[in-house]
Write an enzyme that holds these catalytic residues in place. Structure first.
Site, PDB file in Angstrom:
ATOM      1  N   HIS A 118      78.909  62.719  63.267  1.00 17.87           N
ATOM      2  CA  HIS A 118      79.257  64.102  62.957  1.00 17.87           C
ATOM      3  C   HIS A 118      78.133  65.076  63.293  1.00 17.87           C
ATOM      4  CE1 HIS A 118      76.589  64.371  59.413  1.00 17.87           C
ATOM      5  NE2 HIS A 118      76.862  63.080  59.276  1.00 17.87           N
TER       6      HIS A 118
ATOM      7  N   HIS B 226      73.416  61.651  79.738  1.00 13.66           N
ATOM      8  CA  HIS B 226      74.057  60.337  79.855  1.00 13.66           C
ATOM      9  C   HIS B 226      73.670  59.503  78.640  1.00 13.66           C
ATOM     10  CE1 HIS B 226      74.993  56.586  82.564  1.00 13.66           C
ATOM     11  NE2 HIS B 226      75.531  56.503  81.366  1.00 13.66           N
TER      12      HIS B 226
END
Length: 208
Positions: free
Chosen positions: A136, A145
């Site tokens: 979250h 990446h």
């Protein structure tokens, strides 16, 4: 305008992304690769040379996905394509779990087994690779990446063009700067400044 997608890249990462696009019901018309690329990538014809992007745009193709592993190159080629009039599409596995409150940018790749939790923000051109978890309120910057099996706890910030290697772990509320590389298996328990390379458990900066 033609509905098919043009993919930049014709290597291993492109193979995965082509399958993601096909699983979404998209049709990939062509890959655009380098001069040393194969003639076909998973059965998709490969055009060799970046100049083919302009030709394809003239032929009516306008939807594009950049399947390039290098963060800087992916950003540069995508920016050039947008300037030519292309729109970025995303490649998102149907086997990923994405919170309805998460926000995803354009041109992102989200592989199978990924979990992205509540109110996470994934900016344009990010790769969230196989089995990675983004908890979250994380914010993942442009053209980052996140490699396979990484795990980011809540409220982590990752700056643009950074790379987190296979199996990295990041504890809550860490800030990782821009163009950072964290080696495979690294465990991030402190902030990492922009441009640094860090490895180990816990991850320690070896250069910046």
């Amino acid at each position: 305008m033609r509905p098919e997608v043009i993919v930049i890249g014709a290597g291993g990462h492109a193979k995965v992304c082509i399958e993601l696009l096909q699983a979404m019901g998209e049709k990939v018309a062509y890959c655009v690769g380098g001069t040393d690329s194969p003639d076909r990538c998973l059965g998709v014809p490969v055009l060799k040379g970046d100049e083919n992007l302009a030709h394809l745009r003239t032929d009516g193709y306008s939807r594009l996905f950049a399947a390039i592993g290098s963060n800087g190159l992916r950003d540069r080629l995508s920016t050039a394509a947008i300037e030519q009039g292309y729109q970025l599409v995303s490649a998102i596995s149907p086997h990923a779990i994405i919170s309805p409150t998460a926000k995803l940018g354009a041109g992102v790749a989200v592989m199978a087994g990924v979990i992205i939790n509540a109110e996470a923000v994934i900016e344009d051109l990010v790769i969230i690779n196989t089995g990675a978890t983004i908890d979250h309120d994380c914010r993942i910057g442009r053209a980052v990446h996140i490699a396979p099996q990484c795990a980011l706890a809540g409220n982590v910030i990752v700056g643009k063009h950074s790379f987190l290697g296979v199996g990295c772990k990041v504890i809550p509320e860490m800030e990782i700067g821009e163009k950072v590389t964290v080696g495979a298996g690294g465990v991030v328990i402190s902030h990492i400044v922009s441009g640094a390379k860090a490895v180990g458990v816990p991850a320690k900066i070896i250069s910046n």
